[in-house]
Write an enzyme that holds these catalytic residues in place. Sequence first.
Site, PDB file in Angstrom:
ATOM      1  N   HIS A  44       0.809  -1.215   0.000  1.00 39.35           N
ATOM      2  CA  HIS A  44       0.000   0.000   0.000  1.00 39.35           C
ATOM      3  C   HIS A  44       0.845   1.268   0.000  1.00 39.35           C
ATOM      4  CE1 HIS A  44      -3.852   1.977   0.521  1.00 39.35           C
ATOM      5  NE2 HIS A  44      -3.441   2.619   1.604  1.00 39.35           N
ATOM      6  N   PHE A  45       1.932   1.254   0.749  1.00 42.61           N
ATOM      7  CA  PHE A  45       2.817   2.418   0.840  1.00 42.61           C
ATOM      8  C   PHE A  45       4.124   2.124   0.094  1.00 42.61           C
ATOM      9  CE2 PHE A  45       0.085   3.219   4.595  1.00 42.61           C
ATOM     10  CZ  PHE A  45      -0.339   4.491   4.265  1.00 42.61           C
TER      11      PHE A  45
END
Length: 289
Positions: A266-267
């Site tokens: 996600h990051f």
Amino acid sequence: MASAVHHRTATVSGLEVFYREAGDPTAPVVVLLHGFPTSSHMFRHLIPALADLYHVIAPDLIGFGQSAMPAPQDFPYTFDALTEVTAGLLRHLGVDRFAMYVQDYGAPVGWRLALQHPDRITAIITQNGNAYEEGFVRPFWDGVFAYTDAPGPDTEAPMRDALTLEATRWQYLTGVADPSLVSPDNWVHDQALLDRPGNDEIQLKLFRDYPTNVDLYPRVHQYFRDSQVPLLAVWGANDEIFGPEGAKAFGQDLPGAEIHLLDSGHFALESHLEVITGHIRDFLGRVRA
């Protein structure tokens, strides 16, 4: 030599908005819009990596990071409201034309900015910033939509679990091939801000408002088709919130979209900063207006 990053605040509609800024104010502008549960902190390394060529501005959304966190009875905490404050900051700074980088919550804010003034958007970089239902990964979104459809103690409990340290750490580490590349400072920093008294109710209000973003998708798709805005997707392919099908879907309405799936989560900036920076510099160097 890396460009200096300035940490500033501006008053917008009576609210203090924190933002990071770097680069020549006369250079083309790139606005960085962060996601949940973080802040402009997620861009701390990307900003100086772009600021030699661009005027980079990265605000904290209201209720996040160092920006104001009014009580829910004093601010609506909808994505429309977050967008209005962000638009107000850009007006305050005299920014009327810009490329934008969107991630997670930053995407629905960015889409609203684009729908308000499509002529102002020169290019879009999306890093796990969703615009298509194909991007929703179950079971994460099953829990969110169960809550938005029928808010109550039973459906709220999983949403409160999403505000815990375990869940914040999960967002950063899931899907990352080498978790040692991800600094634990990230989830410690984000969690300290999530744990502020009253922030839980703010986040629950934003969860309940999330369906308005899905309702907006047809208009966003029409904007893509009408504008053919240059778009780069640099996407953590192992994200269990917004999956790779969400990246591929941009090609439905933007056949010229450049899509790069990265072995990350996600990051993705935490593990693939140099790769993402390279894609952005190459992309903006070709398409910026």
